[in-house]
Design a protein around this motif. Structure first.
Motif, PDB file in Angstrom:
ATOM      1  N   HIS A   1      -2.290  -1.001  -5.758  1.00 43.31           N
ATOM      2  CA  HIS A   1      -0.614  -1.781  -5.976  1.00 43.31           C
ATOM      3  C   HIS A   1      -0.044  -1.021  -5.019  1.00 43.31           C
ATOM      4  O   HIS A   1       1.562  -1.509  -4.580  1.00 43.31           O
ATOM      5  CB  HIS A   1      -0.607  -2.520  -6.949  1.00 43.31           C
ATOM      6  CG  HIS A   1      -0.478  -0.627  -7.869  1.00 43.31           C
ATOM      7  ND1 HIS A   1      -1.155   0.190  -8.311  1.00 43.31           N
ATOM      8  CD2 HIS A   1       0.509  -0.323  -8.509  1.00 43.31           C
ATOM      9  CE1 HIS A   1      -0.640   0.830  -8.622  1.00 43.31           C
ATOM     10  NE2 HIS A   1       0.848   0.936  -9.594  1.00 43.31           N
ATOM     11  N   VAL A   2      -0.104   0.257  -4.679  1.00 45.21           N
ATOM     12  CA  VAL A   2       0.941   0.612  -4.164  1.00 45.21           C
ATOM     13  C   VAL A   2       1.285   1.147  -2.655  1.00 45.21           C
ATOM     14  O   VAL A   2       1.961   1.356  -2.233  1.00 45.21           O
ATOM     15  CB  VAL A   2       1.264   2.959  -4.402  1.00 45.21           C
ATOM     16  CG1 VAL A   2       0.522   3.190  -5.190  1.00 45.21           C
ATOM     17  CG2 VAL A   2      -0.631   3.709  -3.030  1.00 45.21           C
ATOM     18  N   HIS A   3       0.117  -0.046  -2.664  1.00 51.28           N
ATOM     19  CA  HIS A   3       0.242  -0.388  -1.101  1.00 51.28           C
ATOM     20  C   HIS A   3       1.277  -1.439   0.012  1.00 51.28           C
ATOM     21  O   HIS A   3       1.045  -2.075   0.630  1.00 51.28           O
ATOM     22  CB  HIS A   3      -1.522  -0.551   0.274  1.00 51.28           C
ATOM     23  CG  HIS A   3      -1.779   0.913  -0.177  1.00 51.28           C
ATOM     24  ND1 HIS A   3      -1.724   1.602   0.761  1.00 51.28           N
ATOM     25  CD2 HIS A   3      -2.468   1.309  -1.253  1.00 51.28           C
ATOM     26  CE1 HIS A   3      -2.412   3.109   0.260  1.00 51.28           C
ATOM     27  NE2 HIS A   3      -2.813   2.923  -1.038  1.00 51.28           N
ATOM     28  N   GLU A   4       1.299  -1.953  -1.919  1.00 52.72           N
ATOM     29  CA  GLU A   4       1.830  -3.680  -1.511  1.00 52.72           C
ATOM     30  C   GLU A   4       3.543  -3.565  -1.101  1.00 52.72           C
ATOM     31  O   GLU A   4       3.930  -2.732  -2.017  1.00 52.72           O
ATOM     32  CB  GLU A   4       1.434  -4.413  -2.838  1.00 52.72           C
ATOM     33  CG  GLU A   4      -0.212  -4.727  -2.631  1.00 52.72           C
ATOM     34  CD  GLU A   4      -0.785  -5.957  -3.863  1.00 52.72           C
ATOM     35  OE1 GLU A   4       0.032  -6.785  -3.965  1.00 52.72           O
ATOM     36  OE2 GLU A   4      -1.018  -5.422  -4.983  1.00 52.72           O
TER      37      GLU A   4
ATOM     38  N   THR B   1     -16.066  -5.330  -5.468  1.00 52.45           N
ATOM     39  CA  THR B   1     -16.186  -4.717  -4.140  1.00 52.45           C
ATOM     40  C   THR B   1     -16.013  -6.394  -2.918  1.00 52.45           C
ATOM     41  O   THR B   1     -15.756  -6.685  -1.663  1.00 52.45           O
ATOM     42  CB  THR B   1     -18.167  -4.772  -4.022  1.00 52.45           C
ATOM     43  OG1 THR B   1     -17.779  -3.656  -5.298  1.00 52.45           O
ATOM     44  CG2 THR B   1     -18.508  -3.708  -3.168  1.00 52.45           C
ATOM     45  N   GLU B   2     -16.758  -7.822  -3.138  1.00 51.37           N
ATOM     46  CA  GLU B   2     -16.066  -8.491  -2.466  1.00 51.37           C
ATOM     47  C   GLU B   2     -14.934  -8.745  -2.039  1.00 51.37           C
ATOM     48  O   GLU B   2     -14.690  -8.812  -1.012  1.00 51.37           O
ATOM     49  CB  GLU B   2     -16.925 -10.022  -2.902  1.00 51.37           C
ATOM     50  CG  GLU B   2     -18.300  -9.926  -2.678  1.00 51.37           C
ATOM     51  CD  GLU B   2     -19.000 -11.305  -2.805  1.00 51.37           C
ATOM     52  OE1 GLU B   2     -18.216 -12.237  -1.890  1.00 51.37           O
ATOM     53  OE2 GLU B   2     -19.509 -11.796  -3.676  1.00 51.37           O
ATOM     54  N   GLN B   3     -14.151  -8.267  -2.852  1.00 42.37           N
ATOM     55  CA  GLN B   3     -12.310  -9.200  -3.012  1.00 42.37           C
ATOM     56  C   GLN B   3     -12.324  -7.880  -1.948  1.00 42.37           C
ATOM     57  O   GLN B   3     -11.203  -7.933  -0.737  1.00 42.37           O
ATOM     58  CB  GLN B   3     -12.195  -8.628  -3.905  1.00 42.37           C
ATOM     59  CG  GLN B   3      -9.926  -8.664  -3.578  1.00 42.37           C
ATOM     60  CD  GLN B   3      -9.507  -9.136  -5.302  1.00 42.37           C
ATOM     61  OE1 GLN B   3      -8.601  -7.661  -5.583  1.00 42.37           O
ATOM     62  NE2 GLN B   3      -8.942  -9.836  -5.874  1.00 42.37           N
ATOM     63  N   PHE B   4     -12.530  -6.786  -1.591  1.00 41.86           N
ATOM     64  CA  PHE B   4     -12.412  -5.287  -0.563  1.00 41.86           C
ATOM     65  C   PHE B   4     -13.278  -5.472   0.957  1.00 41.86           C
ATOM     66  O   PHE B   4     -12.748  -5.593   1.633  1.00 41.86           O
ATOM     67  CB  PHE B   4     -12.731  -3.565  -1.201  1.00 41.86           C
ATOM     68  CG  PHE B   4     -12.491  -3.238   0.229  1.00 41.86           C
ATOM     69  CD1 PHE B   4     -11.503  -2.795  -0.541  1.00 41.86           C
ATOM     70  CD2 PHE B   4     -13.363  -2.811   0.460  1.00 41.86           C
ATOM     71  CE1 PHE B   4     -10.441  -1.503   1.135  1.00 41.86           C
ATOM     72  CE2 PHE B   4     -12.855  -1.320   1.331  1.00 41.86           C
ATOM     73  CZ  PHE B   4     -11.775  -0.970   1.169  1.00 41.86           C
ATOM     74  N   ILE B   5     -14.121  -6.285   0.540  1.00 40.37           N
ATOM     75  CA  ILE B   5     -15.140  -6.295   1.641  1.00 40.37           C
ATOM     76  C   ILE B   5     -13.846  -8.079   2.408  1.00 40.37           C
ATOM     77  O   ILE B   5     -14.242  -7.833   3.976  1.00 40.37           O
ATOM     78  CB  ILE B   5     -16.322  -7.226   1.972  1.00 40.37           C
ATOM     79  CG1 ILE B   5     -17.389  -6.628   0.829  1.00 40.37           C
ATOM     80  CG2 ILE B   5     -16.448  -7.850   2.843  1.00 40.37           C
ATOM     81  CD1 ILE B   5     -18.535  -6.299   0.779  1.00 40.37           C
TER      82      ILE B   5
ATOM     83  N   THR C   1       8.637 -10.765  -2.931  1.00 39.05           N
ATOM     84  CA  THR C   1       7.931 -11.693  -1.686  1.00 39.05           C
ATOM     85  C   THR C   1       6.996 -12.258  -2.671  1.00 39.05           C
ATOM     86  O   THR C   1       6.010 -11.229  -2.794  1.00 39.05           O
ATOM     87  CB  THR C   1       7.853 -10.725  -0.868  1.00 39.05           C
ATOM     88  OG1 THR C   1       7.446  -9.927  -0.020  1.00 39.05           O
ATOM     89  CG2 THR C   1       8.963 -10.264   0.018  1.00 39.05           C
ATOM     90  N   PRO C   2       6.521 -13.194  -1.761  1.00 45.36           N
ATOM     91  CA  PRO C   2       5.225 -13.498  -2.634  1.00 45.36           C
ATOM     92  C   PRO C   2       3.796 -12.669  -2.200  1.00 45.36           C
ATOM     93  O   PRO C   2       3.419 -12.330  -0.876  1.00 45.36           O
ATOM     94  CB  PRO C   2       4.797 -15.305  -2.192  1.00 45.36           C
ATOM     95  CG  PRO C   2       6.704 -15.277  -1.443  1.00 45.36           C
ATOM     96  CD  PRO C   2       7.105 -14.207  -1.157  1.00 45.36           C
ATOM     97  N   PRO C   3       3.228 -11.978  -3.261  1.00 46.05           N
ATOM     98  CA  PRO C   3       1.978 -11.199  -2.474  1.00 46.05           C
ATOM     99  C   PRO C   3       1.284 -11.902  -1.862  1.00 46.05           C
ATOM    100  O   PRO C   3       0.516 -13.519  -2.308  1.00 46.05           O
ATOM    101  CB  PRO C   3       1.928 -10.791  -4.340  1.00 46.05           C
ATOM    102  CG  PRO C   3       2.200 -11.776  -4.956  1.00 46.05           C
ATOM    103  CD  PRO C   3       3.674 -12.236  -4.402  1.00 46.05           C
ATOM    104  N   LEU C   4       0.582 -11.866  -1.431  1.00 46.70           N
ATOM    105  CA  LEU C   4      -0.791 -12.507  -0.746  1.00 46.70           C
ATOM    106  C   LEU C   4      -1.741 -12.539  -1.313  1.00 46.70           C
ATOM    107  O   LEU C   4      -1.823 -12.171  -2.588  1.00 46.70           O
ATOM    108  CB  LEU C   4      -1.756 -11.148   0.485  1.00 46.70           C
ATOM    109  CG  LEU C   4      -0.301 -10.348   1.557  1.00 46.70           C
ATOM    110  CD1 LEU C   4      -1.355  -9.630   2.422  1.00 46.70           C
ATOM    111  CD2 LEU C   4       0.054 -11.729   2.160  1.00 46.70           C
ATOM    112  N   ASP C   5      -2.399 -13.532  -1.471  1.00 48.42           N
ATOM    113  CA  ASP C   5      -3.836 -14.158  -2.211  1.00 48.42           C
ATOM    114  C   ASP C   5      -4.610 -12.645  -2.472  1.00 48.42           C
ATOM    115  O   ASP C   5      -5.098 -12.415  -3.561  1.00 48.42           O
ATOM    116  CB  ASP C   5      -4.982 -15.226  -1.001  1.00 48.42           C
ATOM    117  CG  ASP C   5      -3.552 -16.773  -1.440  1.00 48.42           C
ATOM    118  OD1 ASP C   5      -3.073 -16.340  -2.277  1.00 48.42           O
ATOM    119  OD2 ASP C   5      -4.111 -17.409  -0.369  1.00 48.42           O
TER     120      ASP C   5
END
Ligand SMILES: NC(=O)c1ccc[n+]([C@@H]2O[C@H](COP(=O)([O-])OP(=O)(O)OC[C@H]3O[C@@H](n4cnc5c(N)ncnc54)[C@H](OP(=O)(O)O)[C@@H]3O)[C@@H](O)[C@H]2O)c1
Length: 332
Positions: free
Chosen positions: A124-127, A13-17, A273-277
């Motif tokens: 992941h499908v959005h990455e 939840t925090e990761q999504f916020i 490409t390098p993924p976002l943090d």
């Protein structure tokens, strides 16, 4: 700016916020937890103005427009129903619903609320790297098959071994390896190759009937796709997609695509490409765009994919004899 309410107070939840805030398009207004101190701690950390410990009041009185649901899997259905009744857009964590009956029920409710959007948070499908694989597959002369892996030991398996039943290993909460990690590779397979013509899941079941690990075979007209999934062991195998003269190699698993390499004989080309943090930023950005642009086509495509994945997960589960409390509920 979309006003966001949340259900669930675990790390996801925090990761999504944080992802939602990083897009600059959301503000966290409302937090639900069964425990006031947990709700208040999150609200304080992210400047939310409202907290609730009763789910009915959260939906009836909360001043948010979209809810992110990150509760145990089996609770998604009831909470999404409440959200739809309260005219809130829904972002529900994967796996969205426990079986096709729940999914059909939600689809029917949504058809009466044409202004609402519901998304399964298949992160992941959005990455970008997922889309890079999709494009590369389309450029293969012929697909010959694939092996997709996502098997990672869960610290909650230690609890299971100690005699407890964490939600994610519980049939009451629609848990198990297929639901938790298999959903990612099923999303991969259905997105990249379509709905399989036949399937089977060879699962290693835990004593309570959920799967700790397993291998699924998805049969297509000209090739098979093997899914290797698990939560009670760790695989370091990369995933591979086979063309005639090319192989796509996906590291380090088929849901967290760090490096995508195209092998053509001796030649290798890195397509990623390098993924976002924070890997949830692309999905949060997409949901905002679709809602605010009222992009019905994108929402319909995502909804169709979600229903297909739900059906494949159910068929795999049934082939392995895995039954959830939610399946028994549906028959009452
Ligand atoms: N997209 C991703 O990368 C990702 C990663 C991890 C998880 N997930 C998904 O997120 C969802 C939550 O997973 P999780 O591992 O965080 O689950 P969890 O720890 O079992 O539960 C999540 C939250 O739900 C509430 N909860 C726990 N047990 C409950 C119960 N018996 N009744 C009512 N509420 C309960 C708790 O919040 P309160 O105590 O505050 O009420 C808890 O923080 C799952 O659907 C999972 O598949 C997605």
């Amino acid at each position: 700016m979309l006003k966001l309410g949340i259900i669930g107070t675990n790390w996801i939840t925090e990761q999504f916020i944080q992802a939602a805030l990083a897009t600059g398009n959301y503000e966290l207004t409302t937090v639900y937890s069964r425990h006031q101190e947990k709700a208040q701690a999150l609200a304080d950390k992210y400047q939310a103005s409202e907290t609730f410990t009763e789910i009915d009041r959260f939906f009836a009185e909360g001043q948010f427009e979209v809810v992110y649901i990150a509760s145990p899997n089996s609770l998604h259905f009831q909470q999404a129903k409440l959200a739809i009744a309260a005219d809130k857009h829904v972002i529900v964590e994967k796996p969205a619903f426990s079986n096709p009956t729940e999914m059909a029920n939600i689809t029917a409710l949504l058809s009466n609320k044409p202004n609402l959007f519901l998304f399964e948070a298949a992160r992941h499908v959005h990455e970008p790297n997922f889309k890079a694989v999709q494009t590369a597959i389309q450029q293969l002369d012929k697909v010959q098959g694939a092996v997709l892996t996502y098997m990672k030991y869960s610290s909650r398996y230690d609890q299971f071994l100690a005699g407890k039943e964490p939600n994610i290993f519980s049939p009451r909460f629609s848990g198990g390896a297929l639901q938790d990690l298999g959903v990612y590779v099923v999303y991969d397979a259905v997105s990249w190759f379509g709905v399989p013509k036949a399937l089977n899941y060879y699962a290693s079941l835990l004593p309570n009937g959920v799967d700790g690990r397993g291998t699924a075979i998805l049969r297509y007209a000209d090739f098979d796709v093997t899914l290797i999934i698990g939560k009670n062991a760790t695989s370091y195998l990369p995933s591979e997609i086979y063309g005639l003269h090319e192989t796509l190699s996906l590291d380090d698993n088929a849901a967290d695509l760090q490096t995508v390499t195209l092998h053509q004989g001796d030649k290798t080309t890195v397509l990623s490409t390098p993924p976002l943090d924070n890997p949830m930023i692309p999905e949060a950005a997409d949901y905002y765009r679709i809602i605010t642009e009222n992009d019905r086509d994108a929402a319909a495509a995502a909804g169709q994919l979600s229903r297909q994945v739900n059906q494949v997960l159910y068929d795999l589960r049934r082939s392995a004899g895995i039954v959830f409390a939610a399946d028994i509920e549906e028959q009452k």
